[in-house]
Design a protein around this motif. Sequence first.
Motif, PDB file in Angstrom:
ATOM      1  N   PHE A  89      -3.841  10.508 -16.852  1.00  0.00           N
ATOM      2  CA  PHE A  89      -5.055   9.791 -16.451  1.00  0.00           C
ATOM      3  C   PHE A  89      -4.717   8.574 -15.592  1.00  0.00           C
ATOM      4  CE2 PHE A  89      -8.266   6.498 -17.352  1.00  0.00           C
ATOM      5  CZ  PHE A  89      -9.393   7.149 -16.871  1.00  0.00           C
ATOM      6  N   LEU A  90      -3.652   7.858 -15.919  1.00  0.00           N
ATOM      7  CA  LEU A  90      -3.257   6.681 -15.138  1.00  0.00           C
ATOM      8  C   LEU A  90      -2.801   7.077 -13.737  1.00  0.00           C
ATOM      9  CD1 LEU A  90      -1.305   4.610 -17.837  1.00  0.00           C
ATOM     10  CD2 LEU A  90      -3.623   4.224 -16.996  1.00  0.00           C
ATOM     11  N   PHE A  91      -2.008   8.137 -13.639  1.00  0.00           N
ATOM     12  CA  PHE A  91      -1.568   8.592 -12.317  1.00  0.00           C
ATOM     13  C   PHE A  91      -2.747   9.013 -11.449  1.00  0.00           C
ATOM     14  CE2 PHE A  91       2.678   9.406 -14.379  1.00  0.00           C
ATOM     15  CZ  PHE A  91       3.384   8.531 -13.568  1.00  0.00           C
ATOM     16  N   LEU A  92      -3.702   9.733 -12.020  1.00  0.00           N
ATOM     17  CA  LEU A  92      -4.879  10.134 -11.254  1.00  0.00           C
ATOM     18  C   LEU A  92      -5.752   8.936 -10.902  1.00  0.00           C
ATOM     19  CD1 LEU A  92      -5.958  13.421 -13.084  1.00  0.00           C
ATOM     20  CD2 LEU A  92      -4.836  13.209 -10.860  1.00  0.00           C
ATOM     21  N   THR A  93      -5.825   7.960 -11.808  1.00  0.00           N
ATOM     22  CA  THR A  93      -6.609   6.758 -11.525  1.00  0.00           C
ATOM     23  C   THR A  93      -6.041   6.003 -10.335  1.00  0.00           C
ATOM     24  OG1 THR A  93      -7.269   6.541 -13.846  1.00  0.00           O
ATOM     25  CG2 THR A  93      -7.426   4.569 -12.473  1.00  0.00           C
ATOM     26  N   ARG A  94      -4.726   5.812 -10.314  1.00  0.00           N
ATOM     27  CA  ARG A  94      -4.134   5.114  -9.172  1.00  0.00           C
ATOM     28  C   ARG A  94      -4.309   5.926  -7.889  1.00  0.00           C
ATOM     29  NH1 ARG A  94      -1.159   1.176  -7.208  1.00  0.00           N
ATOM     30  NH2 ARG A  94       0.293   1.641  -5.523  1.00  0.00           N
ATOM     31  N   TRP A  95      -4.208   7.228  -7.977  1.00  0.00           N
ATOM     32  CA  TRP A  95      -4.399   8.074  -6.794  1.00  0.00           C
ATOM     33  C   TRP A  95      -5.805   7.882  -6.225  1.00  0.00           C
ATOM     34  CZ3 TRP A  95      -3.818  14.157  -6.786  1.00  0.00           C
ATOM     35  CH2 TRP A  95      -3.698  14.590  -5.451  1.00  0.00           C
ATOM     36  N   LEU A  96      -6.800   7.862  -7.099  1.00  0.00           N
ATOM     37  CA  LEU A  96      -8.175   7.691  -6.631  1.00  0.00           C
ATOM     38  C   LEU A  96      -8.439   6.274  -6.122  1.00  0.00           C
ATOM     39  CD1 LEU A  96     -10.081   9.650  -9.434  1.00  0.00           C
ATOM     40  CD2 LEU A  96      -9.856  10.312  -7.035  1.00  0.00           C
ATOM     41  N   VAL A  97      -7.819   5.286  -6.756  1.00  0.00           N
ATOM     42  CA  VAL A  97      -8.052   3.897  -6.352  1.00  0.00           C
ATOM     43  C   VAL A  97      -7.439   3.598  -4.992  1.00  0.00           C
ATOM     44  CG1 VAL A  97      -7.423   1.504  -6.910  1.00  0.00           C
ATOM     45  CG2 VAL A  97      -8.369   2.998  -8.684  1.00  0.00           C
ATOM     46  N   THR A  98      -6.289   4.181  -4.713  1.00  0.00           N
ATOM     47  CA  THR A  98      -5.538   3.809  -3.498  1.00  0.00           C
ATOM     48  C   THR A  98      -5.666   4.804  -2.358  1.00  0.00           C
ATOM     49  OG1 THR A  98      -3.559   4.877  -4.404  1.00  0.00           O
ATOM     50  CG2 THR A  98      -3.840   2.516  -4.838  1.00  0.00           C
ATOM     51  N   SER A  99      -6.321   5.955  -2.555  1.00  0.00           N
ATOM     52  CA  SER A  99      -6.359   6.987  -1.520  1.00  0.00           C
ATOM     53  C   SER A  99      -7.783   7.457  -1.266  1.00  0.00           C
ATOM     54  CB  SER A  99      -5.479   8.183  -1.930  1.00  0.00           C
ATOM     55  OG  SER A  99      -5.638   9.263  -1.035  1.00  0.00           O
ATOM     56  N   THR A 141       3.217  -3.081  -5.633  1.00  0.00           N
ATOM     57  CA  THR A 141       1.760  -2.955  -5.596  1.00  0.00           C
ATOM     58  C   THR A 141       1.135  -3.686  -4.418  1.00  0.00           C
ATOM     59  OG1 THR A 141       1.624  -4.813  -7.144  1.00  0.00           O
ATOM     60  CG2 THR A 141       1.507  -2.605  -8.062  1.00  0.00           C
ATOM     61  N   LEU A 142       1.696  -4.840  -4.042  1.00  0.00           N
ATOM     62  CA  LEU A 142       1.145  -5.595  -2.921  1.00  0.00           C
ATOM     63  C   LEU A 142       1.698  -5.113  -1.590  1.00  0.00           C
ATOM     64  CD1 LEU A 142       1.092  -9.250  -4.307  1.00  0.00           C
ATOM     65  CD2 LEU A 142      -0.784  -7.613  -4.164  1.00  0.00           C
ATOM     66  N   ASP A 143       2.985  -4.879  -1.544  1.00  0.00           N
ATOM     67  CA  ASP A 143       3.626  -4.503  -0.285  1.00  0.00           C
ATOM     68  C   ASP A 143       3.808  -2.996  -0.129  1.00  0.00           C
ATOM     69  OD1 ASP A 143       3.806  -7.213   0.074  1.00  0.00           O
ATOM     70  OD2 ASP A 143       5.862  -7.344  -0.662  1.00  0.00           O
ATOM     71  N   ASP A 144       3.544  -2.238  -1.170  1.00  0.00           N
ATOM     72  CA  ASP A 144       3.730  -0.792  -1.118  1.00  0.00           C
ATOM     73  C   ASP A 144       2.508  -0.122  -1.749  1.00  0.00           C
ATOM     74  OD1 ASP A 144       4.544   1.791  -1.032  1.00  0.00           O
ATOM     75  OD2 ASP A 144       6.296   1.551  -2.311  1.00  0.00           O
ATOM     76  N   PRO A 145       1.486   0.178  -0.947  1.00  0.00           N
ATOM     77  CA  PRO A 145       0.241   0.719  -1.506  1.00  0.00           C
ATOM     78  C   PRO A 145       0.251   2.231  -1.712  1.00  0.00           C
ATOM     79  CG  PRO A 145      -0.029   0.366   0.837  1.00  0.00           C
ATOM     80  CD  PRO A 145       1.383  -0.061   0.502  1.00  0.00           C
ATOM     81  N   ARG A 146       1.422   2.871  -1.740  1.00  0.00           N
ATOM     82  CA  ARG A 146       1.465   4.323  -1.892  1.00  0.00           C
ATOM     83  C   ARG A 146       0.797   4.765  -3.196  1.00  0.00           C
ATOM     84  NH1 ARG A 146       6.469   6.211  -2.859  1.00  0.00           N
ATOM     85  NH2 ARG A 146       7.082   4.158  -3.573  1.00  0.00           N
ATOM     86  N   PRO A 147      -0.061   5.798  -3.153  1.00  0.00           N
ATOM     87  CA  PRO A 147      -0.721   6.252  -4.385  1.00  0.00           C
ATOM     88  C   PRO A 147       0.244   6.853  -5.397  1.00  0.00           C
ATOM     89  CG  PRO A 147      -1.190   7.743  -2.554  1.00  0.00           C
ATOM     90  CD  PRO A 147      -0.500   6.555  -1.968  1.00  0.00           C
ATOM     91  N   GLY A 148       1.390   7.369  -4.926  1.00  0.00           N
ATOM     92  CA  GLY A 148       2.349   7.989  -5.835  1.00  0.00           C
ATOM     93  C   GLY A 148       3.452   7.070  -6.286  1.00  0.00           C
ATOM     94  N   ASN A 149       3.196   5.788  -6.323  1.00  0.00           N
ATOM     95  CA  ASN A 149       4.201   4.812  -6.720  1.00  0.00           C
ATOM     96  C   ASN A 149       4.359   4.841  -8.245  1.00  0.00           C
ATOM     97  OD1 ASN A 149       5.766   2.545  -7.183  1.00  0.00           O
ATOM     98  ND2 ASN A 149       4.849   1.422  -5.491  1.00  0.00           N
ATOM     99  N   VAL A 150       5.503   5.288  -8.713  1.00  0.00           N
ATOM    100  CA  VAL A 150       5.726   5.427 -10.155  1.00  0.00           C
ATOM    101  C   VAL A 150       5.765   4.073 -10.841  1.00  0.00           C
ATOM    102  CG1 VAL A 150       7.371   6.212 -11.911  1.00  0.00           C
ATOM    103  CG2 VAL A 150       6.912   7.641  -9.912  1.00  0.00           C
ATOM    104  N   LEU A 151       6.406   3.093 -10.224  1.00  0.00           N
ATOM    105  CA  LEU A 151       6.544   1.782 -10.854  1.00  0.00           C
ATOM    106  C   LEU A 151       5.195   1.112 -11.061  1.00  0.00           C
ATOM    107  CD1 LEU A 151       8.933   0.032 -11.822  1.00  0.00           C
ATOM    108  CD2 LEU A 151       8.730  -1.247  -9.692  1.00  0.00           C
ATOM    109  N   ALA A 152       4.231   1.402 -10.204  1.00  0.00           N
ATOM    110  CA  ALA A 152       2.903   0.811 -10.348  1.00  0.00           C
ATOM    111  C   ALA A 152       2.183   1.312 -11.589  1.00  0.00           C
ATOM    112  CB  ALA A 152       2.062   1.113  -9.108  1.00  0.00           C
TER     113      ALA A 152
END
Length: 491
Positions: free
Chosen positions: A226-236, A433-444
């Motif tokens: 759910f978290l991975f999909l949430t970040r994908w939707l938020v950033t893409s 998170t600030l300098d790397d807005p990639r939706p697939g960022n694991v560390l985020a």
Amino acid sequence: MTDRPAAGGAAPLDVPAVSPRAVLSRALAVPLVLGLVFFLPVLVAVMPGPGIRDEAYWLQLVLTGYAGARLAAMTLTARRRLIQGSFWLFVYVALGVAPLAQAVLGQTPTPVVGTRSDLVLAVSLALCGCVAFDVGVLLARHRPVLRTRRNRRTASVSRRRLYLLVAFAYVASALFVVKLGGPSVFFSSRQEISEGIQSSGVASSESHVGSAFLRGFGTVPALLAFLFLTRWLVTSRHARRRPSVILMWAGLLGVNALVNNPVSNPRYWFLTVMFSILFTAFPKSPVMYRAALAMGVVAALLLFPFMDRFRYDESGRRPAESTSAFDPLVRKDYDQIGMLANTITFVGSGAGHAYGRQLAASTFFFVPRSVWHGKPLDSGVRVGQWMGMSNTNLSSPLWAELWLDFGPLGMTGGFLGLGYLSARADRRYTLRTLDDPRPGNVLAIVIPVVAGYAFILLRGPLLQASGRIGIALLCLALVTTFRSDPRKLLR
């Protein structure tokens, strides 16, 4: 902003712009610092009570003020520091305000069986661990910069592997629900959840490994997917235009509402769920970060103890009674200082230090006792049995864990390293998170989860907390890739 010429043809004045974040920080600074460092500790300290005002009391007051100052600094910082913020939120409430109220009222949620000197030593060690944590943060901040920086491959989420994790989360959670007898059990009580696990046959009185795996696989994959999909939707924007992604997200939202709700789960795990979702959904919002820490104090002091009503069914549920706003602070939720003192007494009574055996049991939590004969009990149970407690479901804060295993030097070194790693992780999270807005960022995703789970790790025992960590690592290994092929990554 556009500079306007001054009267008389004078040179234009260069007026620096003031950001809304700076205005918000200035507006919050004075009341927040006064409230956390002075007002709340003084309000607790002046309460009437039969408590003894000795060295333990004054050290407790110092610890509360110190933790309040550091929590205020974490809240007002320009850059979000999730793990450090969680650390100081826990320390301020569980090792600061709550034990201070217990010292004033002369009541402890768990009996302190040792001498008063052991309690004084416990508060001193808690303060020492906090100072060592800050020293570790300073060491990380002033770490020498390497002249040559290699191009490091960053961890990203593989799209196909994420789909596998989503499918696995659905299957694992469905199996969890079926094993426990249906969805209605998850909205009854934690007692019925435990009874359902016992009746399913996956747990035994000798070993709780099966129970830990069933709970972990039923809850952790659903949360991480759910978290991975949430970040994908938020950033893409591309993801928000795909109905399949939205449907997967909506389905997992329902699954998490079922298996990760506050009724059927321990309160500290529900805090993990809420913090990780909040910081994932709002990855760049300083307002949400500050609100989470500030409101976390209010929730922990006023709401958190009353959530214990979901532990038992109606027959065993006790009515919530309170004659004072600070009465919840003398309940078993906040027995960390007392259990640290009891651990010190336990070690001094002849048991001695474990020299890493407790940590080894936590690391190899998945080895059943039928295979590992003599596998140590978790630290809270071990000390509770020595105390003669009928209920051995007691906390064992990280201070007590490190003291039991490695003594004073090991405890200090442990918090020194913890501060260093926390500062490094928070800094990398900011960059990712600030300098790397990639939706697939694991560390985020990893750092918000660690920040939420920090409450469980700091409270302890570590052995109870290890199961979900192992399952989370397996899920992360499943979805993570270091390849840079954009066709296989989230976009």
